[in-house]
Write an enzyme that holds these catalytic residues in place. Structure first.
Site, PDB file in Angstrom:
ATOM      1  N   GLY A  13      18.508 -48.238  56.447  1.00 38.10           N
ATOM      2  CA  GLY A  13      19.315 -47.338  57.075  1.00 38.10           C
ATOM      3  C   GLY A  13      20.715 -48.014  57.444  1.00 38.10           C
ATOM      4  N   VAL A  25      31.510 -61.715  55.507  1.00 37.08           N
ATOM      5  CA  VAL A  25      30.930 -62.303  54.201  1.00 37.08           C
ATOM      6  C   VAL A  25      32.033 -62.642  53.069  1.00 37.08           C
ATOM      7  CG1 VAL A  25      29.102 -61.974  52.333  1.00 37.08           C
ATOM      8  CG2 VAL A  25      28.612 -61.595  54.685  1.00 37.08           C
ATOM      9  N   ARG A  74      17.430 -46.486  49.985  1.00 30.68           N
ATOM     10  CA  ARG A  74      15.985 -46.847  49.792  1.00 30.68           C
ATOM     11  C   ARG A  74      15.683 -46.957  48.582  1.00 30.68           C
ATOM     12  NH1 ARG A  74      16.241 -44.119  55.255  1.00 30.68           N
ATOM     13  NH2 ARG A  74      16.154 -45.824  56.760  1.00 30.68           N
ATOM     14  N   ASP A 105      14.049 -54.689  58.704  1.00 29.68           N
ATOM     15  CA  ASP A 105      12.748 -55.540  58.510  1.00 29.68           C
ATOM     16  C   ASP A 105      12.390 -55.087  56.792  1.00 29.68           C
ATOM     17  OD1 ASP A 105      12.091 -52.928  59.348  1.00 29.68           O
ATOM     18  OD2 ASP A 105      10.232 -53.666  60.035  1.00 29.68           O
ATOM     19  N   THR A 128      20.507 -53.058  62.058  1.00 29.08           N
ATOM     20  CA  THR A 128      19.671 -51.647  62.166  1.00 29.08           C
ATOM     21  C   THR A 128      20.036 -51.124  63.578  1.00 29.08           C
ATOM     22  OG1 THR A 128      17.649 -50.751  62.631  1.00 29.08           O
ATOM     23  CG2 THR A 128      17.661 -53.058  62.615  1.00 29.08           C
ATOM     24  N   ASP A 130      17.692 -49.821  65.315  1.00 32.13           N
ATOM     25  CA  ASP A 130      16.611 -50.073  66.246  1.00 32.13           C
ATOM     26  C   ASP A 130      16.298 -51.369  66.830  1.00 32.13           C
ATOM     27  OD1 ASP A 130      16.230 -47.791  64.798  1.00 32.13           O
ATOM     28  OD2 ASP A 130      14.975 -48.544  63.392  1.00 32.13           O
ATOM     29  N   ASP A 132      14.546 -53.834  66.214  1.00 31.66           N
ATOM     30  CA  ASP A 132      13.253 -53.984  66.203  1.00 31.66           C
ATOM     31  C   ASP A 132      12.735 -55.325  65.316  1.00 31.66           C
ATOM     32  OD1 ASP A 132      14.018 -53.123  63.756  1.00 31.66           O
ATOM     33  OD2 ASP A 132      12.411 -51.622  63.587  1.00 31.66           O
ATOM     34  N   ARG A 174      12.927 -45.375  65.427  1.00 32.51           N
ATOM     35  CA  ARG A 174      11.683 -45.309  64.734  1.00 32.51           C
ATOM     36  C   ARG A 174      10.519 -45.864  65.514  1.00 32.51           C
ATOM     37  NH1 ARG A 174      11.694 -47.312  58.479  1.00 32.51           N
ATOM     38  NH2 ARG A 174      13.753 -46.935  58.784  1.00 32.51           N
ATOM     39  N   GLY A 188      21.266 -43.748  83.712  1.00 26.99           N
ATOM     40  CA  GLY A 188      20.457 -42.831  85.122  1.00 26.99           C
ATOM     41  C   GLY A 188      19.200 -41.993  84.748  1.00 26.99           C
ATOM     42  N   LYS A 216      15.844 -32.691  94.578  1.00 30.91           N
ATOM     43  CA  LYS A 216      16.049 -33.213  93.019  1.00 30.91           C
ATOM     44  C   LYS A 216      15.948 -32.201  92.108  1.00 30.91           C
ATOM     45  CE  LYS A 216      16.050 -37.265  90.427  1.00 30.91           C
ATOM     46  NZ  LYS A 216      17.396 -37.367  90.426  1.00 30.91           N
ATOM     47  N   ARG A 255      24.084 -43.154  64.177  1.00 33.83           N
ATOM     48  CA  ARG A 255      24.079 -44.231  63.106  1.00 33.83           C
ATOM     49  C   ARG A 255      25.424 -44.437  62.852  1.00 33.83           C
ATOM     50  NH1 ARG A 255      18.985 -43.829  59.633  1.00 33.83           N
ATOM     51  NH2 ARG A 255      20.582 -43.559  57.817  1.00 33.83           N
TER      52      ARG A 255
HETATM   53  P1  ADP Z   1      15.217 -50.997  56.455  1.00 33.04           P
HETATM   54  O1  ADP Z   1      15.455 -52.347  55.774  1.00 33.04           O
HETATM   55  O2  ADP Z   1      16.452 -50.245  57.237  1.00 33.04           O
HETATM   56  O3  ADP Z   1      13.855 -51.285  57.464  1.00 33.04           O
HETATM   57  P2  ADP Z   1      13.580 -49.705  54.627  1.00 33.04           P
HETATM   58  O4  ADP Z   1      12.309 -50.300  55.284  1.00 33.04           O
HETATM   59  O5  ADP Z   1      13.755 -48.635  54.105  1.00 33.04           O
HETATM   60  O6  ADP Z   1      14.781 -50.010  55.563  1.00 33.04           O
HETATM   61  O7  ADP Z   1      13.658 -50.947  53.311  1.00 33.04           O
HETATM   62  C1  ADP Z   1      14.875 -50.735  52.498  1.00 33.04           C
HETATM   63  C2  ADP Z   1      14.712 -51.144  51.217  1.00 33.04           C
HETATM   64  O8  ADP Z   1      13.746 -52.512  51.164  1.00 33.04           O
HETATM   65  C3  ADP Z   1      13.406 -50.335  50.491  1.00 33.04           C
HETATM   66  O9  ADP Z   1      13.712 -49.072  50.041  1.00 33.04           O
HETATM   67  C4  ADP Z   1      13.036 -51.356  49.338  1.00 33.04           C
HETATM   68  O10 ADP Z   1      13.795 -51.172  48.383  1.00 33.04           O
HETATM   69  C5  ADP Z   1      12.935 -52.643  49.910  1.00 33.04           C
HETATM   70  N1  ADP Z   1      11.701 -52.872  50.589  1.00 33.04           N
HETATM   71  C6  ADP Z   1      11.125 -52.731  51.835  1.00 33.04           C
HETATM   72  N2  ADP Z   1      10.006 -53.199  52.020  1.00 33.04           N
HETATM   73  C7  ADP Z   1       9.478 -53.863  50.705  1.00 33.04           C
HETATM   74  C8  ADP Z   1       8.537 -54.570  50.221  1.00 33.04           C
HETATM   75  N3  ADP Z   1       7.302 -54.628  50.881  1.00 33.04           N
HETATM   76  N4  ADP Z   1       8.618 -55.186  49.150  1.00 33.04           N
HETATM   77  C9  ADP Z   1       9.837 -55.097  48.430  1.00 33.04           C
HETATM   78  N5  ADP Z   1      10.853 -54.387  48.833  1.00 33.04           N
HETATM   79  C10 ADP Z   1      10.759 -53.825  49.907  1.00 33.04           C
HETATM   80  O1  F6P Z   2      16.057 -47.466  60.822  1.00 33.46           O
HETATM   81  C1  F6P Z   2      17.080 -46.927  61.365  1.00 33.46           C
HETATM   82  C2  F6P Z   2      16.607 -45.298  61.521  1.00 33.46           C
HETATM   83  O2  F6P Z   2      18.072 -44.575  61.964  1.00 33.46           O
HETATM   84  C3  F6P Z   2      15.603 -45.120  62.709  1.00 33.46           C
HETATM   85  O3  F6P Z   2      16.032 -45.336  64.099  1.00 33.46           O
HETATM   86  C4  F6P Z   2      15.191 -43.827  62.061  1.00 33.46           C
HETATM   87  O4  F6P Z   2      13.851 -43.471  62.496  1.00 33.46           O
HETATM   88  C5  F6P Z   2      15.441 -43.481  60.667  1.00 33.46           C
HETATM   89  O5  F6P Z   2      16.375 -44.771  60.227  1.00 33.46           O
HETATM   90  C6  F6P Z   2      15.966 -42.354  60.035  1.00 33.46           C
HETATM   91  O6  F6P Z   2      15.991 -42.438  58.777  1.00 33.46           O
HETATM   92  P1  F6P Z   2      16.683 -41.450  57.589  1.00 33.46           P
HETATM   93  O7  F6P Z   2      17.994 -41.936  57.779  1.00 33.46           O
HETATM   94  O8  F6P Z   2      16.145 -41.863  56.602  1.00 33.46           O
HETATM   95  O9  F6P Z   2      16.385 -40.171  58.178  1.00 33.46           O
END
Ligand code: ADP
Ligand code: F6P
Length: 322
Positions: A13, A25, A74, A105, A128, A130, A132, A174, A188, A216, A255
């Site tokens: 995302g 970078v 993705r 992650d 991200t 999130d 998280d 998420r 608030g 309220k 986003r």
């Molecule tokens: P985010 O990085 O925002 O958490 P995703 O979970 O969609 O987003 O992961 C982004 C991309 O990272 C995935 O589309 C895939 O290409 C790669 N990825 C995610 N999980 C794995 C995994 N277990 N092994 C290899 N590549 C992964």
């Molecule tokens: O991980 C970032 C995020 O915006 C989450 O908060 C949300 O659940 C998800 O991505 C939405 O994903 P997409 O852009 O694929 O609808």
């Protein structure tokens, strides 16, 4: 091995601040005498060999822009060994000695595999909305997303008060309630529903009725998307209390947009640190923020579930709203 040429990609995302990170970078790498290549659409660009040499001017005037000039995606193919082989071949073909992955992650899981299975040096930058990711107090994009949601909640407050209505506002995150807690506290809100805590609709409705008797008459309830649907919560409240409810799902507005000052600073610091780590021969790490310090954190730790003490915020929100 001396690192001479590196790649950078944004994955998963998108979020505000990714461009600020790319700029940092690219310019830090060039300052250190490295060549830096942009990989387009996350891991998909590695699989498809969509790679371009960047220079200082390639990242002019992007600091204040949302989204990512490198695009993001993705890429399910990258989860397979066949996809990874193609990605590794593209790294080799372009002579890339290492890779900086700006993402969440999922993207870090991919980066961790690139090192563990294929010995491609990798450094991650947590980006991200999130917030998280384990091992970093903040992620790029979260602060801007919270500001955006808050901007909306402040406006909703005006109409909620005028018409004496209950508003249920759904925010992203998420499986994390971090955005919801921040927005609820800063806005608030009268209550908040997050995935980390069980919510009790009967208790919420009793609070609303009790509040109503005391004068309220309008409420804002923030719902994290990972906990429940705002529409369903609103329906239940209306059924149990008889009060008029309205729903706002904020969605992807969270986003985009120009990154906040905090996100620009964070993205810039972490981007520069990522280049330093890679050029120092480090790998399988994330550049993160721990207690206000920029740190190198193992990716194996970063991809573990983040545990946040939600109780402090949660209690405060409820105390202040009553
Ligand atoms: P985010 O990085 O925002 O958490 P995703 O979970 O969609 O987003 O992961 C982004 C991309 O990272 C995935 O589309 C895939 O290409 C790669 N990825 C995610 N999980 C794995 C995994 N277990 N092994 C290899 N590549 C992964
Ligand atoms: O991980 C970032 C995020 O915006 C989450 O908060 C949300 O659940 C998800 O991505 C939405 O994903 P997409 O852009 O694929 O609808």
């Amino acid at each position: 091995m001396k690192v001479k040429r590196i790649g950078v990609l944004t994955s998963g995302g998108d979020c505000s601040g990714m461009n600020a990170c790319i700029r940092s970078v690219v310019r830090t790498a060039i300052f250190k005498g490295l060549e830096v290549y942009g990989i387009f659409k996350g891991y998909q660009g590695l699989v498809d060999n969509e790679i371009k040499l960047l220079n200082r001017r390639s990242v002019s005037n992007i600091l204040s822009h949302g989204g990512t000039i490198l695009k993001t995606a993705r890429c399910p193919e990258f989860k397979t060994k066949t996809g990874q082989k193609k990605a590794v071949a593209a790294m080799k073909e372009n002579g890339l000695d290492g890779l900086i992955v700006i993402g969440g992650d999922g993207s870090f899981r991919g980066a961790h595999i690139l090192w563990q299975r294929w010995r491609i040096p990798v450094i991650g930058v947590p980006a991200t909305i999130d917030n998280d990711i384990n091992g970093t107090d903040f992620t790029v994009g979260d602060d801007t997303a919270v500001d955006t949601a808050l901007f909306a909640v402040d406006k909703i407050r005006d109409t909620a008060t005028s018409l004496e209505r209950i508003f249920v506002v759904e925010v992203m995150g998420r499986n994390s309630g971090y955005i919801a807690l921040q927005v609820a506290l800063a806005g608030g809100a009268e209550d908040v529903i997050i995935p980390e805590r069980q919510y009790k609709i009967d208790r919420m409705c009793a609070d609303i009725r009790r509040g109503h008797k005391k004068g309220k008459l309008s409420w804002i309830i923030i719902v994290a998307e990972g906990a429940a649907s705002a529409a369903e919560i609103a329906k239940k409240i209306n059924k149990k209390t008889g009060f008029e409810t309205r729903v706002t799902v904020l969605g992807h507005v969270q986003r985009g947009g120009s990154p906040s000052a905090d996100d620009r600073v964070l993205a810039t610091q972490l981007g520069a640190k990522a280049v330093e780590l890679l050029s120092d021969g480090q790998t399988d790490k994330m550049a993160g923020i721990v207690n206000n310090r920029v740190k190198a954190v193992p990716l194996s730790y970063a991809i573990k579930n983040k545990k946040v003490n939600t109780g402090i915020f949660y209690r405060l929100i409820r105390i202040l709203a009553r």
